[in-house]
Design a protein around this motif. Structure first.
Motif, short mmCIF file in Angstrom:
data_model
loop_
_atom_site.label_atom_id
_atom_site.label_comp_id
_atom_site.label_asym_id
_atom_site.label_seq_id
_atom_site.Cartn_x
_atom_site.Cartn_y
_atom_site.Cartn_z
N HIS B 19 0.60 -1.37 -0.01
CA HIS B 19 -0.10 0.04 -0.07
C HIS B 19 1.06 1.32 -0.22
N ILE B 20 1.98 1.25 0.78
CA ILE B 20 2.82 2.47 1.09
C ILE B 20 3.63 2.55 -0.30
N ARG B 22 2.62 1.66 -3.37
CA ARG B 22 1.67 2.15 -4.50
C ARG B 22 1.50 3.76 -4.35
N GLU B 23 1.19 3.92 -3.18
CA GLU B 23 1.03 5.48 -2.65
C GLU B 23 2.10 6.22 -3.14
N ALA B 25 4.21 5.60 -5.49
CA ALA B 25 4.00 5.95 -7.08
C ALA B 25 3.05 6.50 -7.51
N ALA B 26 1.92 6.69 -6.93
CA ALA B 26 0.80 7.46 -7.47
C ALA B 26 0.66 8.79 -7.07
N GLU B 27 1.51 9.09 -5.89
CA GLU B 27 1.46 10.69 -5.52
C GLU B 27 2.75 11.60 -5.96
#
Lengths: 470, 303
Positions: B19-20, B22-23, B25-27
């Motif tokens: 989760h961390i 991906r966060e 990569a997304a932000e």
């Protein structure tokens, strides 16, 4: 020790996160130091370091100051207080534990809220000589506000009241009334002495009248599972994974419920529907098999979902079961904890981050501020650091809104200041405010490609108009 | 209604770490993941491969090479790049190279300042990364226990321990100004035991230095140092003895102590760890320079 059997057993360990509430005076750091030390999480070199520091800063005379094992930062050691949230770890046969160690001083309510946000269980320390104090009421209020369902009342310093059963029963009765007032579901009571280790790991011989488990045994065996409804599937889309034209996966952590291949799903707030084509569970992926799929996944797995149809889905959207839609609204009733030196200003635009979506919003009205010590409600027009209040929040875009009570993961949000970028507040959704409930229909409005292109053109070229994305 | 299915602690930790990652990569627009070749880096790389499958990693890996790493670490690193096909950036401090910085000559403090802390700042400035993913764990050291998972750094990469952003639930504040950055620690909540168990369960490749072998070691400040190359001063090398040793952490060879061990398999390593009475950092010379050493290094920009 048969190591292979040991490893087998430990593969299947559960995890429990707990919070310790109390001040240095209650022996909180001592209790944590004791748990770590007695569960063999403190190594010789760390003990030697604490020993040398005990001589410099210690407060326990000849004994090693257990508190120094856990009081982290040098500045804290000099002041002799814990000023921030620290996380500690230990494990038993059945569980891995994560302790959120937070300070008990009033000005640091913010840190306690932070520590409480991820905890399954709270340990509230009470000095047996003093009984329930103002800070006990404060800690208990925050624990209930953050929805922690299990509270262990650790009645400490029993050695200083001659391990009196009467004293223990008196505090137990008084706390029971407080727990009822706050609606705390499960309470457990333990008489202990953190300094000497009574009823921490082993049952103390000094409390023959106590029939319960010692603290560690209780934490090890406590049932913390919750009843869930699989149909209450909530999937905040975190990241769109599109390595090539043939693959378009929506990554995220399942916040609640479960999902199966073939399930009919709705994307919120757009309201578009499709079906689940495949599910990749990150946990199943190996170096050799980078495309492993699964038929079903549930919270809190981190997965990637692909859909039957090419629907427009992006970060911040929420995927749910079509047959079980949450309310969608932009006007919410929330409990807000203010965490910044700069007061909260009504009507000012803040960024609201809920799960994976960031939406601009403001607080339109403060229903009441609540005193964490007396639980008295007062009317105010702004919020200071550490204030807790019921507010009406207005977002510039509607979101799928679950109450925090129903679902912590989708009912919680942080407030980010748009200038300083600091996290200035934390909030919990209570419900949708009535007047704006019909804004839900907005979410079902669909736009033509031309309208979307126009919207994008405006957003790209005239950012100063602060045009909303459609 | 059914009872909640509960994931095992390792599966929960794994999901949290994914989760961390991906966060990030997304932000963030230009993230990078620190890669130090050790066991924690190996786990992080493994988690990242899971998080973004079937795609390639959406960010490069960065290795700050002090030029004093164990030889095997460099070979292992290059083999991983070949096997998994990720982008790797390697940086060494050119000023340090010009000054011929050596832990033997200049001591651990100067070496670490120049070849690690300074080199890291140079690499981060050169890459203009807005998020730097690191493999630090909260159980490693006392000052780490208080660090956030998304830990804010100012323009000068400095950490302000007294002014950290509150971090609640799994909602991470990723907002920064241009020039500022965050350090992100996806395995914050893992312990050393978790890491080893996970490596064992998932079959994650790690350098063989972690396993006991007969090696040439010398005693330096009460710590056993491997004779890894001829840069070790002659008079020290003369004292070398063959011993069965392994390493609990990997770093610069003159600053990383070996322990006597017969553990040649993962279960044996885990067993030894469970029976051990000293923390894994004991073999690291840099933490002992001064009390609160790690906290000071972190404030200055070290991981």
């Amino acid at each position: 020790m048969d190591i292979i059997n040991y490893l087998k057993k430990h593969e299947n360990k559960d995890m429990l996160r707990f919070l310790t509430c109390g001040s240095v005076d209650d022996g909180k750091s001592t209790l944590i130091g004791r748990m770590l030390y007695d569960s063999k999480m403190i190594f010789d070199d760390q003990l030697a370091a604490a020993e040398s520091e005990s001589k410099k800063y210690g407060t326990t005379g000849e004994k090693i100051d257990m508190a120094l094992l856990v009081d982290g930062l040098q500045s804290e050691r000099e002041q002799g207080i814990t000023i921030d949230v620290a996380y500690r770890f230990f494990a038993t046969e059945n569980r891995k534990f994560i302790i959120a160690d937070t300070p008990g001083h009033e000005q640091y309510t913010r840190n306690m809220v932070t520590g409480a946000s991820t905890a399954d269980v709270a340990i509230i320390l009470i000095d047996a000589r003093k009984g329930i104090l103002t800070q006990t009421r404060r800690h208990s209020f925050i624990v209930s506000l953050l929805g922690i369902e299990h509270v262990v009342v650790a009645i400490n310093k029993m050695d200083l009241v001659d391990f009196s059963e009467e004293k223990y029963e008196e505090i137990k009765k008084a706390y029971g009334a407080l727990a009822d007032e706050l609606g705390i579901k499960n309470t457990y009571y333990i008489p202990l002495s953190a300094l000497d280790g009574d009823n921490v790991v082993d049952k103390s011989t000094k409390t023959p009248w106590f029939t319960g488990k010692p603290l560690l045994g209780l934490l090890d065996s406590m049932d913390i599972s919750k009843e869930i409804k699989p149909e209450n599937f909530r999937f905040p889309v975190q990241y769109v994974n599109r390595p090539n034209l043939d693959f378009r996966g929506f990554c995220g952590t399942i916040a609640a419920g479960s999902v199966k291949v073939g399930d009919e799903i709705t994307v919120l707030p757009s309201g578009k529907t499709t079906k689940v084509k495949s599910i990749i569970n990150g946990g199943d992926i190996t170096e050799a098999n980078r495309t492993a799929t699964t038929g079903e996944a549930y919270a809190p797995m981190a997965v990637t979902i692909t859909t039957e149809d090419e629907v427009d889905i992006s970060r911040g959207d929420m995927i749910v079961h079509t047959k079980n839609l949450p309310t969608v609204s932009n006007a919410l009733k929330v409990m807000l904890v203010w965490m910044d030196e700069k007061p909260m200003t009504l009507g000012r635009a803040y960024d609201i981050k809920r799960a994976t979506s960031v939406v601009s919003g403001s607080f339109e009205h403060i229903n009441y501020k609540i005193d964490v010590n007396t639980y008295e409600r007062t009317e105010v027009t702004s919020l200071e650091l550490n204030d807790i209040a019921s507010c009406k929040m207005l977002l510039t875009r509607p979101i799928a809104a679950d109450s925090y009570k129903e679902n912590k993961e989708t009912g919680s949000f942080i407030v980010v200041d748009r200038i300083s970028n600091n996290t200035v507040g934390a909030g919990m959704i209570v419900g949708v405010t009535k007047r704006d409930v019909d804004s839900a229909h907005l979410s079902n409005k669909t736009y033509s490609d031309a309208e979307k292109a126009l919207n994008k053109y405006i957003r790209d070229n005239f950012p100063e108009w602060e045009c909303k994305e459609i | 209604m059914i009872d909640e299915k509960r994931l095992t602690h390792l599966k929960q930790l794994e999901a949290e770490s994914i989760h961390i990652l991906r966060e990030v990569a997304a932000e963030f627009s230009n993230p990078v993941m620190m890669y130090s070749v050790g066991k924690d880096s190996s786990v992080m790389l493994h988690l990242a491969m899971k998080a973004f499958a079937p795609a390639k990693l959406p960010f490069p890996l960065l290795h700050v090479d002090t030029l004093w790493k164990f030889k095997e670490m460099i070979e292992f690193r290059d083999q991983r790049v070949k096997d998994l096909g990720f982008d790797l950036v390697v940086h060494s401090n050119p000023e340090g190279i010009a000054m011929d910085i050596s832990p033997f000559k200049h001591g651990s403090k100067v070496h670490t300042d120049v070849m690690k802390t300074e080199a890291l700042k140079q690499a981060l400035n050169a890459g203009a990364y807005d998020a730097v993913i690191g493999g630090a764990r909260r159980d490693e050291e006392k000052s780490r226990a208080k660090e956030r998972i998304f830990s804010f750094r100012d323009k000068h990469h400095r950490w302000d321990p007294k002014n950290q952003r509150p971090e609640l639930w799994n909602v991470y504040n990723t907002a920064i100004q241009k020039g500022e950055s965050v350090r992100v620690f996806p395995i914050s909540n893992w312990t050393e035991l978790d890491i080893w168990q996970y490596i064992y369960l998932e079959g994650i490749p790690i350098p063989s230095l972690y396993f006991a072998k007969e090696q040439e070691v010398v005693e330096m400040d009460g710590v056993k140092i491997l004779v890894d190359d001829e840069r070790m001063p002659e008079e020290l090398r003369k004292t070398a003895k063959k011993e069965m040793v392994r390493f609990r952490t990997l770093g610069c060879y003159p600053l990383t102590g070996a322990i006597n061990s017969t553990a040649t398999t993962l279960p044996e390593i885990i067993k030894e760890m469970l029976l051990s009475t000293s923390s894994e950092r004991e073999g690291r010379l840099i933490d002992k320079d001064q009390e609160g050493a790690m906290e000071l290094k972190k404030i200055e920009g070290y991981f």
